[in-house]
Design a protein around this motif. Structure first.
Motif, PDB file in Angstrom:
ATOM      1  N   VAL A  47     -56.243  53.854  42.488  1.00 31.13           N
ATOM      2  CA  VAL A  47     -56.485  53.054  41.286  1.00 31.13           C
ATOM      3  C   VAL A  47     -57.447  53.870  40.431  1.00 31.13           C
ATOM      4  CG1 VAL A  47     -57.539  50.901  40.442  1.00 31.13           C
ATOM      5  CG2 VAL A  47     -56.120  50.879  42.524  1.00 31.13           C
ATOM      6  N   PRO A  48     -57.118  54.065  39.124  1.00 27.31           N
ATOM      7  CA  PRO A  48     -58.008  54.864  38.278  1.00 27.31           C
ATOM      8  C   PRO A  48     -59.445  54.327  38.298  1.00 27.31           C
ATOM      9  CG  PRO A  48     -55.941  54.446  37.157  1.00 27.31           C
ATOM     10  CD  PRO A  48     -55.892  53.657  38.426  1.00 27.31           C
ATOM     11  N   GLY A  49     -60.383  55.278  38.391  1.00 25.13           N
ATOM     12  CA  GLY A  49     -61.799  54.915  38.380  1.00 25.13           C
ATOM     13  C   GLY A  49     -62.412  54.745  39.761  1.00 25.13           C
ATOM     14  N   THR A  50     -61.589  54.901  40.805  1.00 26.56           N
ATOM     15  CA  THR A  50     -62.105  54.721  42.168  1.00 26.56           C
ATOM     16  C   THR A  50     -62.508  56.070  42.785  1.00 26.56           C
ATOM     17  OG1 THR A  50     -59.889  54.928  43.084  1.00 26.56           O
ATOM     18  CG2 THR A  50     -60.663  52.695  42.568  1.00 26.56           C
ATOM     19  N   GLU A  51     -63.205  55.973  43.922  1.00 27.67           N
ATOM     20  CA  GLU A  51     -63.584  57.197  44.645  1.00 27.67           C
ATOM     21  C   GLU A  51     -62.350  57.933  45.141  1.00 27.67           C
ATOM     22  OE1 GLU A  51     -66.436  56.714  47.820  1.00 27.67           O
ATOM     23  OE2 GLU A  51     -67.825  55.713  46.438  1.00 27.67           O
ATOM     24  N   GLU A  52     -61.321  57.178  45.483  1.00 25.40           N
ATOM     25  CA  GLU A  52     -60.056  57.769  45.955  1.00 25.40           C
ATOM     26  C   GLU A  52     -59.490  58.704  44.878  1.00 25.40           C
ATOM     27  OE1 GLU A  52     -58.460  57.390  48.849  1.00 25.40           O
ATOM     28  OE2 GLU A  52     -56.310  57.612  48.499  1.00 25.40           O
ATOM     29  N   GLU A  53     -59.618  58.300  43.620  1.00 23.53           N
ATOM     30  CA  GLU A  53     -59.138  59.146  42.521  1.00 23.53           C
ATOM     31  C   GLU A  53     -59.903  60.472  42.505  1.00 23.53           C
ATOM     32  OE1 GLU A  53     -59.556  57.691  38.482  1.00 23.53           O
ATOM     33  OE2 GLU A  53     -58.317  59.358  37.733  1.00 23.53           O
ATOM     34  N   ALA A  54     -61.241  60.374  42.592  1.00 23.45           N
ATOM     35  CA  ALA A  54     -62.060  61.590  42.543  1.00 23.45           C
ATOM     36  C   ALA A  54     -61.696  62.508  43.717  1.00 23.45           C
ATOM     37  CB  ALA A  54     -63.538  61.211  42.603  1.00 23.45           C
ATOM     38  N   GLU A  55     -61.461  61.899  44.877  1.00 28.29           N
ATOM     39  CA  GLU A  55     -61.115  62.691  46.067  1.00 28.29           C
ATOM     40  C   GLU A  55     -59.774  63.406  45.879  1.00 28.29           C
ATOM     41  OE1 GLU A  55     -59.808  61.800  50.551  1.00 28.29           O
ATOM     42  OE2 GLU A  55     -61.331  60.429  49.759  1.00 28.29           O
TER      43      GLU A  55
END
Ligand SMILES: N[C@@H](CCC(=O)N[C@@H](CS)C(=O)NCC(=O)O)C(=O)O
Length: 126
Positions: free
Chosen positions: A41-49
């Motif tokens: 989901v955009p904006g989550t830590e998963e995105e950054a990872e």
């Protein structure tokens, strides 16, 4: 890791019409259990990872992206679909739900996107 023991990874961005296209194709082709889906989901830590992981291995980070074989990344939805269609021995053109999405919602979204760009340009010409 050998190619036969490797499970392809498909990176998806929630809300992205190109990503839904790939996900829908995999579902209808019965291939969902043959891939690892990593949707953020955009904006989550998963995105950054995920962006951190893909940044060094693709020219430009876009979604969907798939690691089809070890170290081999593709970020064109048509190429991803073509790869899995060949693997599954199916014809995307003959898949009714996938085609319904492509010729309906997906096409309309593209038209709305272009219309929006055009209206913005007319409102504030460069
Ligand atoms: N040609 C690409 C287009 C994919 C695309 O434009 N994806 C958008 C999201 S809908 C994207 O990744 N934008 C840049 C970003 O989110 O960082 C395809 O068909 O896969």
């Amino acid at each position: 890791m050998t190619e036969t023991s490797f499970t392809p990874v498909v990176f998806l961005k929630a809300g992205c019409p190109f990503c839904l296209k790939v996900r829908l194709f995999l579902l209808e082709a019965g291939q969902l259990d043959r891939v690892v889906l990593r949707e953020f989901v955009p904006g989550t830590e998963e995105e950054a990872e995920i962006r951190g992981l893909l940044g060094p291995v693709v020219e430009k980070v876009t979604f969907p992206t798939a690691e089809l074989t070890p170290g081999n990344f593709t970020n064109e939805s048509d190429a991803i679909v073509a790869h899995f269609a060949e693997r599954a021995g199916v014809e995307p053109e003959a898949m009714p739900t996938y085609q319904s999405y492509l010729t309906g919602v997906f096409k309309n979204l593209g038209a709305l996107y272009r219309e929006n760009l055009d209206l913005k340009k007319r409102l504030s010409p460069a």
